[in-house]
Design an enzyme around this catalytic site. Sequence first.
Site, PDB file in Angstrom:
ATOM      1  N   LYS A 282      84.057 -43.973  -0.974  1.00 13.78           N
ATOM      2  CA  LYS A 282      84.854 -42.855  -1.456  1.00 13.78           C
ATOM      3  C   LYS A 282      83.957 -41.727  -1.960  1.00 13.78           C
ATOM      4  O   LYS A 282      82.811 -41.967  -2.349  1.00 13.78           O
ATOM      5  CB  LYS A 282      85.756 -43.315  -2.614  1.00 13.78           C
ATOM      6  CG  LYS A 282      86.885 -44.233  -2.208  1.00 13.78           C
ATOM      7  CD  LYS A 282      87.693 -44.644  -3.429  1.00 13.78           C
ATOM      8  CE  LYS A 282      88.841 -45.566  -3.044  1.00 13.78           C
ATOM      9  NZ  LYS A 282      89.904 -44.864  -2.323  1.00 13.78           N
ATOM     10  N   ARG A 356      95.840 -53.270   1.956  1.00 18.67           N
ATOM     11  CA  ARG A 356      96.739 -53.934   2.910  1.00 18.67           C
ATOM     12  C   ARG A 356      96.134 -55.235   3.424  1.00 18.67           C
ATOM     13  O   ARG A 356      96.867 -56.129   3.845  1.00 18.67           O
ATOM     14  CB  ARG A 356      97.073 -52.980   4.054  1.00 18.67           C
ATOM     15  CG  ARG A 356      95.887 -52.555   4.889  1.00 18.67           C
ATOM     16  CD  ARG A 356      96.136 -51.268   5.653  1.00 18.67           C
ATOM     17  NE  ARG A 356      96.138 -50.121   4.753  1.00 18.67           N
ATOM     18  CZ  ARG A 356      96.377 -48.859   5.144  1.00 18.67           C
ATOM     19  NH1 ARG A 356      96.644 -48.599   6.409  1.00 18.67           N
ATOM     20  NH2 ARG A 356      96.352 -47.883   4.274  1.00 18.67           N
TER      21      ARG A 356
END
Length: 505
Positions: A282, A356
């Site tokens: 990130k 996920r």
Amino acid sequence: MLEFSVKSGAPEKQRTACLIVGVFESRRLTPAAETIDRASEGFLTAVTRRGDMDGEIGDTLLLHGVPNIQADRVLLVGLGKERELDIRGLVKATRAAVEALHHRGTSECVSHLTEIDIRGCSLEQVLRQSIVSIEDTLYRFDELKTDKELGPRRPLRKVTFILSNRKDLMEAERHVREATAISNGVRVAKNLANRPGNLLTPTTMADYARKMTETHVDLQVEVLDQSRMEALGMNALLSVAKGSSEPPKMIVMEHMGADADTPPIVLVGKGVTFDSGGISLKPGPDMDQMKFDMGGAAATIGVMSAVAEMQLPINVVALVPTVENMPDGNALKPGDVIRSMSGQTIEVLNTDAEGRLILCDALTYAGRYKPQAVIDLATLTGACLIALGRVPSAVLSNKDALANELIQAGENANDRVWQLPLWDEYQDQLKSNFADMANIGGREGGTITAAAFLSRFTREYDWAHLDIAGTAWKVGDAKGATGRPVALLAEFLMKRAEQASVGKK
């Protein structure tokens, strides 16, 4: 700890440090304020006519020396236009009242705001929202500060709500207990999510869950370690943890308040205690906020705290897959293909789409409970923040009836959600040349394609997905966890428990 209670009685006879009454726009007094005005020979009318209180929602005015009443002071609170007052308006006014009193050395007060007829609201909603909003307003996370924030010398400790009908007292006392349990659950979620990643790890979160059984004796907690998960084939979950020195955990919490053969509702909370993005690192700015990436796990544990405290006659199971997502020589790489617990293979195109991956194995594990329904909650996609902002959470579901239940629960709990579509056409974006699916579907419709990915692991039961990426925490001067959607899910479970109870009669 704040103490809440209910009683009935005339406003001019309340012996209290402060009496709270409302004023609508155009200086229209509420019934309790009118009673005070008559007892004080027009004192409130004189004040409002001078222009000191016009009734704009959230305005407050503290009055001393109001004649002919028992209260030391009277706090006037603006309620806005009378015909437009709803539960959100009541919450805003209640917050304003509490803020006005908390720093003025008022340790206890009596509120007549609960007597006001709120459009479309039951007494239960009014009391619950009043208590939850007061607790939220006064919440502070300062346990890690050497010098605690200097609060008031005599902070607000006790709030009494006045009811217009004495016959409602017993029912109202039950609502107060329920609201207190929900507020405690919200506080649990906030405290967990606000802790930094060096103090809240998968291991310490599991320890916290275990410790809850000391307070809630009917709550059962089991923690699956890495070897157990390897034996179960939870390779998607385990792949995310490969780059971290912190071992992954799967926390299993069970509250069995109904018959053993009654299928449970299963909650699944994403628990990434810190998300660096892994190899798909990130950007540096605001990466500190990625300690909140376990907001779904924190809320799930908070809900279980509320359910256990209320001793709801319902079976609820919470699954909390928890990992740390870090980059090192062992970390998951873009292009890797992993086989999930379900047997389906996943091509990892971005290691920052890790939530996920841990959820899909937990959702497969949920199937062994033969559940009534499964609800997962996760800070899953930045796309959700772009689509909906920070007001509602997103809900997507393979069962519209379940989505509608959650939408209604959100309205009742003032913890709203907005439904997004989950059409088959979105599945095409997850196609992979090398596996059964890719773990991302591109920039377009990112929240929906993330849910479409999860839907491939939930075909055996009714399922809803709550994306709380925009609602789990606040930024700026108010930066910190919100505890959402504890109130929403507590409302949903209470309604399910009520329906089950009615069905048995």
